[in-house]
Design a protein around this motif. Structure first.
Motif, PDB file in Angstrom:
ATOM      1  N   TYR A  93       0.867  -1.169   0.000  1.00 56.84           N
ATOM      2  CA  TYR A  93       0.000   0.000   0.000  1.00 56.84           C
ATOM      3  C   TYR A  93       0.908   1.224   0.000  1.00 56.84           C
ATOM      4  CZ  TYR A  93      -4.392   2.360   1.084  1.00 56.84           C
ATOM      5  OH  TYR A  93      -5.523   3.133   1.026  1.00 56.84           O
ATOM      6  N   PRO A  94       0.522   2.321  -0.606  1.00 56.00           N
ATOM      7  CA  PRO A  94       1.401   3.490  -0.608  1.00 56.00           C
ATOM      8  C   PRO A  94       1.659   3.979   0.809  1.00 56.00           C
ATOM      9  CG  PRO A  94      -0.777   4.081  -1.385  1.00 56.00           C
ATOM     10  CD  PRO A  94      -0.753   2.593  -1.261  1.00 56.00           C
ATOM     11  N   THR A  95       2.875   4.399   1.040  1.00 58.89           N
ATOM     12  CA  THR A  95       3.239   4.901   2.362  1.00 58.89           C
ATOM     13  C   THR A  95       2.838   6.366   2.477  1.00 58.89           C
ATOM     14  OG1 THR A  95       5.412   5.703   1.686  1.00 58.89           O
ATOM     15  CG2 THR A  95       5.250   3.365   2.347  1.00 58.89           C
ATOM     16  N   PRO A  96       2.824   6.889   3.692  1.00 54.18           N
ATOM     17  CA  PRO A  96       2.564   8.323   3.848  1.00 54.18           C
ATOM     18  C   PRO A  96       3.569   9.186   3.076  1.00 54.18           C
ATOM     19  CG  PRO A  96       2.264   7.221   5.943  1.00 54.18           C
ATOM     20  CD  PRO A  96       2.841   6.197   4.992  1.00 54.18           C
ATOM     21  N   VAL A  97       4.786   8.707   2.915  1.00 47.63           N
ATOM     22  CA  VAL A  97       5.790   9.449   2.143  1.00 47.63           C
ATOM     23  C   VAL A  97       5.343   9.569   0.687  1.00 47.63           C
ATOM     24  CG1 VAL A  97       8.182   9.416   1.312  1.00 47.63           C
ATOM     25  CG2 VAL A  97       7.680   8.797   3.680  1.00 47.63           C
TER      26      VAL A  97
END
Length: 132
Positions: free
Chosen positions: A66-70
């Protein structure tokens, strides 16, 4: 299953976002693709930010990451620098590779034009389809 809404804080502002994973095939290789949507403090009544991302550089096998907060921070910052106005009521601001790709910086992803079911994510094919 309903997409989970998440929040991220950037420079004193709170943004709500969600992402959906899918995959696209380019030159026989599967790429992880992420459909990212974000809203500012106005919530879903404010202008929406949309970005489609592909795993980069090169071919990867689709994973369940899943995409990270970064990654999401990079999308939001690119949107803000490109003219996204989250406080504006209604509308959608879309990040396109051709217009915004040079200012997008996220390791592991590249910005691509929106990919719809049945279309190729390959930019050369996408541009040829647009030209007719």
């Amino acid at each position: 299953m309903r997409a989970r809404l998440r929040q991220i804080h950037i420079d004193g502002h709170t943004y709500t976002w969600r992402a959906a994973l899918h995959r696209v095939q380019i030159d026989g290789f599967h790429h992880r693709a992420v459909y990212v949507r974000a809203w500012g403090g106005g919530g879903k009544n404010g202008q929406k930010l949309e970005a489609d991302l592909l795993s980069a550089p090169g071919p990867y096998i689709v994973d369940s990451g899943y995409p990270t907060p970064v990654d999401v921070r990079a999308v939001i910052i690119c949107g803000l620098k490109s003219g996204w106005q989250p406080e504006q009521r209604g509308g959608t601001f879309v990040l396109y590779d051709r217009e915004h790709g040079a200012s997008f910086a996220a390791s592991g992803f590249q910005l691509t034009n929106p990919v719809h079911p049945g279309e190729s994510a390959d930019p050369t094919i996408h541009e040829a389809q647009q030209r007719g």
